[in-house]
Design a protein around this motif. Structure first.
Motif, PDB file in Angstrom:
ATOM      1  N   PHE A 278     -10.441  22.291   0.219  1.00 13.75           N
ATOM      2  CA  PHE A 278     -11.896  22.434   0.275  1.00 13.75           C
ATOM      3  C   PHE A 278     -12.521  21.714  -0.913  1.00 13.75           C
ATOM      4  N   ASP A 279     -13.827  21.622  -0.909  1.00 15.63           N
ATOM      5  CA  ASP A 279     -14.631  21.035  -1.971  1.00 15.63           C
ATOM      6  C   ASP A 279     -14.285  19.566  -2.189  1.00 15.63           C
ATOM      7  N   TYR A 280     -14.809  18.727  -1.294  1.00 13.18           N
ATOM      8  CA  TYR A 280     -14.496  17.299  -1.315  1.00 13.18           C
ATOM      9  C   TYR A 280     -15.555  16.537  -2.089  1.00 13.18           C
ATOM     10  N   GLY A 281     -15.204  16.182  -3.316  1.00 16.88           N
ATOM     11  CA  GLY A 281     -16.083  15.368  -4.147  1.00 16.88           C
ATOM     12  C   GLY A 281     -15.610  13.927  -4.106  1.00 16.88           C
ATOM     13  N   PRO A 282     -14.906  13.458  -5.133  1.00 20.87           N
ATOM     14  CA  PRO A 282     -14.438  12.057  -5.142  1.00 20.87           C
ATOM     15  C   PRO A 282     -13.108  11.872  -4.422  1.00 20.87           C
ATOM     16  N   TRP A 283     -13.103  12.052  -3.109  1.00 22.40           N
ATOM     17  CA  TRP A 283     -11.884  11.885  -2.324  1.00 22.40           C
ATOM     18  C   TRP A 283     -11.750  10.449  -1.832  1.00 22.40           C
ATOM     19  N   ARG A 284     -10.541  10.084  -1.460  1.00 20.98           N
ATOM     20  CA  ARG A 284     -10.278   8.802  -0.795  1.00 20.98           C
ATOM     21  C   ARG A 284      -9.057   8.955   0.118  1.00 20.98           C
ATOM     22  N   PHE A 285      -8.972   8.082   1.112  1.00 17.40           N
ATOM     23  CA  PHE A 285      -7.753   7.892   1.898  1.00 17.40           C
ATOM     24  C   PHE A 285      -7.142   6.556   1.496  1.00 17.40           C
ATOM     25  N   LEU A 286      -5.820   6.504   1.466  1.00 17.61           N
ATOM     26  CA  LEU A 286      -5.132   5.285   1.058  1.00 17.61           C
ATOM     27  C   LEU A 286      -5.384   4.146   2.048  1.00 17.61           C
ATOM     28  N   PRO A 287      -5.706   2.959   1.560  1.00 17.95           N
ATOM     29  CA  PRO A 287      -5.679   1.791   2.447  1.00 17.95           C
ATOM     30  C   PRO A 287      -4.231   1.431   2.808  1.00 17.95           C
ATOM     31  N   HIS A 288      -3.364   1.526   1.818  1.00 23.08           N
ATOM     32  CA  HIS A 288      -1.942   1.199   1.983  1.00 23.08           C
ATOM     33  C   HIS A 288      -1.184   1.983   0.921  1.00 23.08           C
ATOM     34  N   TYR A 289       0.127   1.928   0.966  1.00 16.91           N
ATOM     35  CA  TYR A 289       0.938   2.693   0.028  1.00 16.91           C
ATOM     36  C   TYR A 289       0.670   2.245  -1.406  1.00 16.91           C
ATOM     37  N   GLU A 290       0.221   3.183  -2.231  1.00 22.47           N
ATOM     38  CA  GLU A 290      -0.054   2.892  -3.636  1.00 22.47           C
ATOM     39  C   GLU A 290       0.050   4.202  -4.406  1.00 22.47           C
ATOM     40  N   PRO A 291       1.193   4.490  -5.015  1.00 24.30           N
ATOM     41  CA  PRO A 291       1.400   5.778  -5.675  1.00 24.30           C
ATOM     42  C   PRO A 291       0.348   6.109  -6.724  1.00 24.30           C
ATOM     43  N   GLY A 292      -0.152   5.108  -7.438  1.00 21.16           N
ATOM     44  CA  GLY A 292      -1.113   5.355  -8.509  1.00 21.16           C
ATOM     45  C   GLY A 292      -2.563   5.359  -8.076  1.00 21.16           C
ATOM     46  N   PHE A 293      -2.824   5.328  -6.778  1.00 23.06           N
ATOM     47  CA  PHE A 293      -4.188   5.270  -6.262  1.00 23.06           C
ATOM     48  C   PHE A 293      -4.958   6.533  -6.638  1.00 23.06           C
ATOM     49  N   THR A 294      -6.134   6.378  -7.244  1.00 23.05           N
ATOM     50  CA  THR A 294      -6.958   7.518  -7.633  1.00 23.05           C
ATOM     51  C   THR A 294      -8.273   7.505  -6.873  1.00 23.05           C
ATOM     52  N   ALA A 295      -8.868   8.684  -6.764  1.00 19.89           N
ATOM     53  CA  ALA A 295     -10.127   8.815  -6.042  1.00 19.89           C
ATOM     54  C   ALA A 295     -11.325   8.896  -6.964  1.00 19.89           C
ATOM     55  N   ALA A 296     -11.125   9.392  -8.183  1.00 16.76           N
ATOM     56  CA  ALA A 296     -12.237   9.626  -9.097  1.00 16.76           C
ATOM     57  C   ALA A 296     -12.278   8.547 -10.171  1.00 16.76           C
ATOM     58  N   TYR A 297     -13.438   7.949 -10.363  1.00 18.35           N
ATOM     59  CA  TYR A 297     -13.556   6.905 -11.377  1.00 18.35           C
ATOM     60  C   TYR A 297     -13.288   7.456 -12.774  1.00 18.35           C
ATOM     61  N   PHE A 298     -13.489   8.782 -12.964  1.00 17.25           N
ATOM     62  CA  PHE A 298     -13.295   9.375 -14.283  1.00 17.25           C
ATOM     63  C   PHE A 298     -11.853   9.845 -14.509  1.00 17.25           C
ATOM     64  N   ASP A 299     -10.977   9.671 -13.503  1.00 10.86           N
ATOM     65  CA  ASP A 299      -9.562  10.018 -13.680  1.00 10.86           C
ATOM     66  C   ASP A 299      -8.841   8.799 -14.251  1.00 10.86           C
ATOM     67  N   ALA A 375       9.756   3.955   2.766  1.00  9.40           N
ATOM     68  CA  ALA A 375      10.262   2.637   2.350  1.00  9.40           C
ATOM     69  C   ALA A 375       9.524   1.520   3.070  1.00  9.40           C
ATOM     70  N   LEU A 376       9.251   1.694   4.358  1.00 12.86           N
ATOM     71  CA  LEU A 376       8.535   0.671   5.109  1.00 12.86           C
ATOM     72  C   LEU A 376       7.102   0.530   4.602  1.00 12.86           C
ATOM     73  N   LEU A 377       6.460   1.648   4.327  1.00 12.64           N
ATOM     74  CA  LEU A 377       5.107   1.594   3.781  1.00 12.64           C
ATOM     75  C   LEU A 377       5.097   0.928   2.401  1.00 12.64           C
ATOM     76  N   ARG A 378       6.095   1.230   1.608  1.00 13.90           N
ATOM     77  CA  ARG A 378       6.166   0.661   0.265  1.00 13.90           C
ATOM     78  C   ARG A 378       6.402  -0.839   0.317  1.00 13.90           C
ATOM     79  N   GLU A 379       7.345  -1.264   1.115  1.00 14.06           N
ATOM     80  CA  GLU A 379       7.704  -2.679   1.157  1.00 14.06           C
ATOM     81  C   GLU A 379       6.688  -3.507   1.926  1.00 14.06           C
ATOM     82  N   GLY A 380       5.920  -2.863   2.782  1.00  7.45           N
ATOM     83  CA  GLY A 380       4.909  -3.606   3.538  1.00  7.45           C
ATOM     84  C   GLY A 380       3.735  -4.051   2.698  1.00  7.45           C
ATOM     85  N   GLY A 381       3.549  -3.422   1.537  1.00  2.67           N
ATOM     86  CA  GLY A 381       2.462  -3.817   0.648  1.00  2.67           C
ATOM     87  C   GLY A 381       1.095  -3.632   1.279  1.00  2.67           C
TER      88      GLY A 381
END
Length: 488
Positions: A278-299, A375-381
């Motif tokens: 619950f409580d969706y503020g700075p959320w995002r969905f991944l465009p592609h596999y990216e472990p370090g992807f963040t949703a909040a500009y202040f993170d 692995a497929l998501l990771r290698e697909g870039g």
């Protein structure tokens, strides 16, 4: 007032007393323009029969529903980016009402996990966002931007369509004020949101009681939350209660990962005892596999980045466990916390199977499929977008021709793909008749990437054009019906 016979008020949070919340009044807004009305959610609590005028009266002006004592701003503390803050609480929202789920409501769960954890007659909350100032507003104005409300509506609908345990956006009403915000163009339009959720009792609710040294309050909270949300736990069993919260939180976190979802702010006041997002503020969905992807500009340190969400949830659970030390020994609490890792891996396998629309073949085979998919998501870039992989290969072998002849067919080659295909084809399709739905004849799946979100908002902001939002919500509802076990 024409509430349906299924409306069953049961304001149980108020039984806890004045130590846990403050009676408040909603702001008086200059306008109340109904923008989103979720009648399917309303039907689950017997409120779908309200007229629009009555709807606005209750969810724009917040006249109490029958049998409800009036709004209460809940008190809680929390760690915000791992810094403890004792000055929190409902600062721009309140608990407006509680009622029992209608008899058929449990059948409307969006996936097997959600349905199995539910039962007819669950206690549900109507909570607000942007309803005005409270004793806990600090320097805030207690308001919500209309853009923020639209974003929450979209996040909840997308997550529900993917089988993630989530609150539902119940109502969005534009309120006619010009708001000043430092992180978006101002002045900007205002709104009040109402969400339907299983519970708004947060980890931080327990932290506040522990911070005050109130063993009696911790005991009361454990009994309240145990009896209402985890009734299978014995009375007085705080470690058992923690174990139930750990299991629910592991399930939620696994579903986020399978959805490619980044919550953005996993503070202990944004996690609740039912394991419902619950409580969706700075959320995002991944465009592609990216472990370090963040949703909040202040993170800026990536504390709540995509791949760090399991770590973040576990850390928050340890804070809940720390609060429970006032009423239980450390050993059993630690044992309960240690169950998070195994539960998360188990739930992650189940979540990926559900997303790929195939049946379980046992732990070893299911783990092979999970590993091969990642692995497929990771290698697909960047070429291999997250959501289209699950769309193309939904149903496993039954979708081979559709995937290989589709717009991404050329991506599906190489060693990583061969391993994925082998692991996937071991698993039988789960209800392959779902592939007959028209949505699988489309070239693209429903995604929720930031460019589309901004385009939907731009149409509203520039031209007051709401059709793109409602069309998106309709498509997500179609996807939910196709993918869910019970599409009601």
């Amino acid at each position: 007032m024409p509430v349906s016979p299924n409306y069953a008020p049961d304001p149980r949070f108020f039984d806890l007393g004045e130590d846990y919340g403050d009676a408040v009044r909603a702001a008086a807004f200059p306008k109340t323009i109904l923008r989103v009305r979720n009648d399917r959610a309303a039907a689950s609590v017997g409120l779908e029969t309200l007229t629009d005028e009555e709807w606005i009266a209750h969810f724009g002006r917040f006249e109490p529903l029958p049998g409800q004592p009036g709004p209460v701003a809940m008190r809680y503390h929390g760690h915000q980016f791992r810094t403890y803050n004792p000055d929190l609480g409902d600062g721009r929202g309140f608990l407006a009402a509680q009622m029992r789920e209608a008899p058929l409501g449990a059948q409307a769960a969006s996936d097997r996990v959600a349905r199995d954890s539910a039962s007819p007659g669950r206690l549900l909350d109507l909570g607000t966002k942007g309803s005005g100032q409270t004793p806990w507003s600090r320097a805030g104005d207690g308001r919500l931007t209309l853009k923020g409300g639209v974003r929450e509506v979209l996040a909840a609908a997308m997550l529900e369509s993917q089988g993630v345990p989530t609150s539902r956006a119940f109502s969005l009403i534009e309120t006619g004020e010009d708001l000043e915000r430092g992180d978006e163009p101002s002045p900007t339009r205002s709104a009040v949101l109402v969400r339907l959720s299983h519970s708004h009792i947060r980890f931080g609710t327990f932290q506040r009681a522990a911070y005050l040294g109130r063993t009696d309050m911790v005991e009361a909270l454990v009994e309240h939350a145990r009896s209402l949300y985890h009734p299978g736990v014995a009375a007085g069993d705080a470690p058992g209660f923690l174990r139930a919260v750990v299991e629910a939180s592991a399930r939620l976190t696994a579903r986020w990962i399978a959805a490619g979802f980044v919550h953005g702010v996993l503070n202990t006041d944004n996690l609740n005892v039912t394991g419902e997002s619950f409580d969706y503020g700075p959320w995002r969905f991944l465009p592609h596999y990216e472990p370090g992807f963040t949703a909040a500009y202040f993170d800026q340190t990536g504390l709540y980045a995509f791949a760090r969400q399991p770590e973040a949830v576990f850390w928050a659970l340890t804070q809940l466990g720390g609060a429970l030390k006032l009423v239980a020994d450390a050993g059993p609490l630690t044992e309960a916390l240690n169950g998070f890792g195994p539960a998360y891996i188990r739930e992650l396998r189940a979540a990926f199977l559900a997303r790929l629309g195939v049946q379980s073949l046992g732990e070893a085979a299911d783990q092979r499929l999970l590993d091969a998919t990642l692995a497929l998501l990771r290698e697909g870039g960047e070429a291999q977008r997250w959501e289209p992989l699950f769309f193309d290969w939904f149903g496993g072998f039954a979708s081979s021709a559709r995937a290989l002849q589709g717009p991404r067919g050329k991506l599906y080659q190489g060693e990583a793909f061969d391993a994925f295909r082998f692991a996937l084809f071991e698993h039988a399709p789960d209800r392959p008749e779902r592939l007959e739905a028209p949505m699988f004849a489309a070239a693209e799946p429903e995604e929720m990437l930031i460019d589309e979100v901004e385009a939907i908002w731009a149409a509203i902001e520039a031209d007051d054009h709401w059709a793109p939002l409602h069309a998106k919500l309709a498509r997500l509802e179609t996807a939910r019906q196709v993918l869910s076990l019970n599409p009601a």
